[in-house]
Design an enzyme around this catalytic site. Structure first.
Site, PDB file in Angstrom:
ATOM      1  N   ASN A   1      -6.226   1.408  -3.207  1.00 33.40           N
ATOM      2  CA  ASN A   1      -7.217   1.679  -4.264  1.00 33.40           C
ATOM      3  C   ASN A   1      -6.632   2.533  -5.371  1.00 33.40           C
ATOM      4  O   ASN A   1      -6.899   2.326  -6.546  1.00 33.40           O
ATOM      5  CB  ASN A   1      -8.434   2.382  -3.672  1.00 33.40           C
ATOM      6  CG  ASN A   1      -9.231   1.484  -2.761  1.00 33.40           C
ATOM      7  OD1 ASN A   1     -10.246   0.949  -3.158  1.00 33.40           O
ATOM      8  ND2 ASN A   1      -8.764   1.290  -1.536  1.00 33.40           N
ATOM      9  N   THR A   2      -5.820   3.521  -4.973  1.00 28.93           N
ATOM     10  CA  THR A   2      -5.248   4.432  -5.963  1.00 28.93           C
ATOM     11  C   THR A   2      -4.338   3.659  -6.916  1.00 28.93           C
ATOM     12  O   THR A   2      -4.457   3.779  -8.146  1.00 28.93           O
ATOM     13  CB  THR A   2      -4.462   5.550  -5.246  1.00 28.93           C
ATOM     14  OG1 THR A   2      -5.343   6.194  -4.313  1.00 28.93           O
ATOM     15  CG2 THR A   2      -3.930   6.559  -6.220  1.00 28.93           C
TER      16      THR A   2
ATOM     17  N   TYR B   1      -0.406   8.677  -2.332  1.00 28.54           N
ATOM     18  CA  TYR B   1      -0.411   8.468  -3.778  1.00 28.54           C
ATOM     19  C   TYR B   1      -1.631   9.182  -4.390  1.00 28.54           C
ATOM     20  O   TYR B   1      -1.622   9.569  -5.549  1.00 28.54           O
ATOM     21  CB  TYR B   1      -0.547   6.983  -4.118  1.00 28.54           C
ATOM     22  CG  TYR B   1       0.680   6.115  -3.942  1.00 28.54           C
ATOM     23  CD1 TYR B   1       1.814   6.552  -3.259  1.00 28.54           C
ATOM     24  CD2 TYR B   1       0.703   4.816  -4.472  1.00 28.54           C
ATOM     25  CE1 TYR B   1       2.922   5.718  -3.110  1.00 28.54           C
ATOM     26  CE2 TYR B   1       1.807   3.990  -4.336  1.00 28.54           C
ATOM     27  CZ  TYR B   1       2.915   4.436  -3.644  1.00 28.54           C
ATOM     28  OH  TYR B   1       3.996   3.608  -3.505  1.00 28.54           O
ATOM     29  N   GLY B   2      -2.667   9.300  -3.593  1.00 24.49           N
ATOM     30  CA  GLY B   2      -3.983   9.702  -4.112  1.00 24.49           C
ATOM     31  C   GLY B   2      -4.074  11.095  -4.692  1.00 24.49           C
ATOM     32  O   GLY B   2      -5.010  11.415  -5.416  1.00 24.49           O
TER      33      GLY B   2
ATOM     34  N   GLU C   1      -4.797   8.700   9.349  1.00 26.58           N
ATOM     35  CA  GLU C   1      -3.383   8.568   9.715  1.00 26.58           C
ATOM     36  C   GLU C   1      -3.124   9.150  11.112  1.00 26.58           C
ATOM     37  O   GLU C   1      -2.291   8.665  11.850  1.00 26.58           O
ATOM     38  CB  GLU C   1      -2.505   9.330   8.714  1.00 26.58           C
ATOM     39  CG  GLU C   1      -2.417   8.697   7.345  1.00 26.58           C
ATOM     40  CD  GLU C   1      -1.310   7.655   7.264  1.00 26.58           C
ATOM     41  OE1 GLU C   1      -0.290   7.807   7.948  1.00 26.58           O
ATOM     42  OE2 GLU C   1      -1.492   6.684   6.508  1.00 26.58           O
TER      43      GLU C   1
ATOM     44  N   ASP D   1       0.867  -1.179   0.000  1.00 21.71           N
ATOM     45  CA  ASP D   1       0.000   0.000   0.000  1.00 21.71           C
ATOM     46  C   ASP D   1       0.902   1.227   0.000  1.00 21.71           C
ATOM     47  O   ASP D   1       2.107   1.126   0.272  1.00 21.71           O
ATOM     48  CB  ASP D   1      -0.892  -0.008   1.253  1.00 21.71           C
ATOM     49  CG  ASP D   1      -1.817   1.203   1.312  1.00 21.71           C
ATOM     50  OD1 ASP D   1      -2.246   1.678   0.246  1.00 21.71           O
ATOM     51  OD2 ASP D   1      -2.089   1.696   2.426  1.00 21.71           O
TER      52      ASP D   1
ATOM     53  N   THR E   1      -8.270   2.646   1.192  1.00 26.42           N
ATOM     54  CA  THR E   1      -7.941   1.755   2.316  1.00 26.42           C
ATOM     55  C   THR E   1      -8.036   2.440   3.683  1.00 26.42           C
ATOM     56  O   THR E   1      -8.212   1.780   4.693  1.00 26.42           O
ATOM     57  CB  THR E   1      -6.500   1.234   2.153  1.00 26.42           C
ATOM     58  OG1 THR E   1      -5.653   2.338   1.853  1.00 26.42           O
ATOM     59  CG2 THR E   1      -6.421   0.199   1.066  1.00 26.42           C
TER      60      THR E   1
HETATM   61  N1  DGL Z   1      -3.889   3.842   0.043  1.00 27.57           N
HETATM   62  C1  DGL Z   1      -4.540   4.881  -0.685  1.00 27.57           C
HETATM   63  C2  DGL Z   1      -5.818   4.346  -1.331  1.00 27.57           C
HETATM   64  O1  DGL Z   1      -6.332   3.326  -0.939  1.00 27.57           O
HETATM   65  C3  DGL Z   1      -4.892   6.059   0.185  1.00 27.57           C
HETATM   66  C4  DGL Z   1      -3.714   6.856   0.665  1.00 27.57           C
HETATM   67  C5  DGL Z   1      -2.994   7.578  -0.444  1.00 27.57           C
HETATM   68  O2  DGL Z   1      -3.502   8.579  -0.974  1.00 27.57           O
HETATM   69  O3  DGL Z   1      -1.910   7.125  -0.763  1.00 27.57           O
HETATM   70  O4  DGL Z   1      -6.296   4.947  -2.249  1.00 27.57           O
END
Ligand code: DGL
Length: 276
Positions: free
Chosen positions: A78-79, A45-46, A157, A13, A194
């Protein structure tokens, strides 16, 4: 080399949020061993563009694979799942890859009586439209709306999961979907990030008890189990498998927050700092 049922499952992740998926996997497949990588150095990442997300995702998966054989890669983000799965499959053609988008879509379609689904996710996930496509593949008549809820990530977080401030933020992002003048009020919210399951209680208190709230953790664990079974890769060990935790930055914070997501205490000694 990868088709060994005793090899671990590699899971990653952008941070700790993927532990909601790991938690479901540990319940569903306790005998398996896992190598979990959280790319805390590059989180979030999003809010990044697609090419950056693909670059980071390939690096994270490459790191897991370089540590030794993995029999499957689970993209517990998810991203990354919404943007980088094709690139990942092209780079690692011999390793089965499971993402969270299709399982999440399945959970939402299963839960939704009327097919009015709101997907709450990061900017990049909403922009990519992968959830809308996956839901429409299962129910072409579904009315799907995507909503980027960027501030939910730092709230989770930070461990701010309930209370006035959190509910105020939730209301600001999604309150309008439930306004009286809305004609297509969602009957289901899909938590397409997530981090968001941690805020489920606050979200439920804003939208009320009649709205189904689902996420992809349980259905992803189901998809992993089905795929391993199909490929004859289920672990044959009788005893509990192991988990190796790794993060690319600040293992102390990763352990503290990760414990919240995992539902059990993690100490910083349980987490290795790795570079990628
Ligand atoms: N893990 C990212 C998601 O599920 C959320 C956190 C992020 O923006 O990196 O999209």
């Amino acid at each position: 080399m990868y088709n060994n049922s005793d090899s671990p499952i590699g899971i990653f992740d952008s941070g700790v949020g993927g532990m909601t998926v790991l938690r479901a996997l540990l319940q569903r497949l306790p005998a398996e061993s896992y190598r979990f990588l959280g790319d805390t150095a590059r989180l979030p990442y999003g809010t990044k563009g697609a090419s950056t997300i693909i670059e980071y995702t390939l690096k994270a998966a490459g790191k897991l694979v370089d540590m030794g054989p993995v029999k499957m890669l689970v993209v517990a983000c998810n991203t990354a799942s919404s943007v980088a799965l094709p690139a990942l499959r092209e780079r690692f053609p011999n390793i089965p890859v499971v993402g969270v988008i299709q399982p999440g879509a399945k959970a939402a379609v299963r839960a939704s009586g009327e097919g009015r689904i709101a997907v709450l996710a990061t900017e990049a996930t909403v922009r990519g439209g992968a959830y809308v496509r996956a839901i429409h593949a299962l129910n072409p008549d579904a009315h799907v709306i995507g909503r980027a809820c960027t501030l939910f990530v730092p709230l989770a977080e930070e461990g701010w999961l309930e209370g006035d401030v959190v509910e105020g933020v939730v209301r600001r992002y999604i309150g309008d979907l439930f306004a009286p003048e809305q004609t297509q009020t969602p009957d289901t919210l899909l938590l397409g990030c997530t981090h968001f399951p941690l805020l489920q209680k606050a979200i439920a208190s804003v939208v009320g008890p009649k709205i189904a709230i689902v996420d992809s953790a349980g259905t992803t664990a189901e998809a992993v189990a089905d795929s391993l079974k199909e490929q004859n890769l289920l672990c044959t060990r009788a005893q509990q498998g192991s988990v190796r935790f790794m993060a690319t930055d600040n293992v102390r914070r990763f352990a503290a927050t990760g414990g919240l997501f995992l539902g059990r205490n993690l100490s910083e000694d349980d987490v290795e700092l790795v570079d990628m």
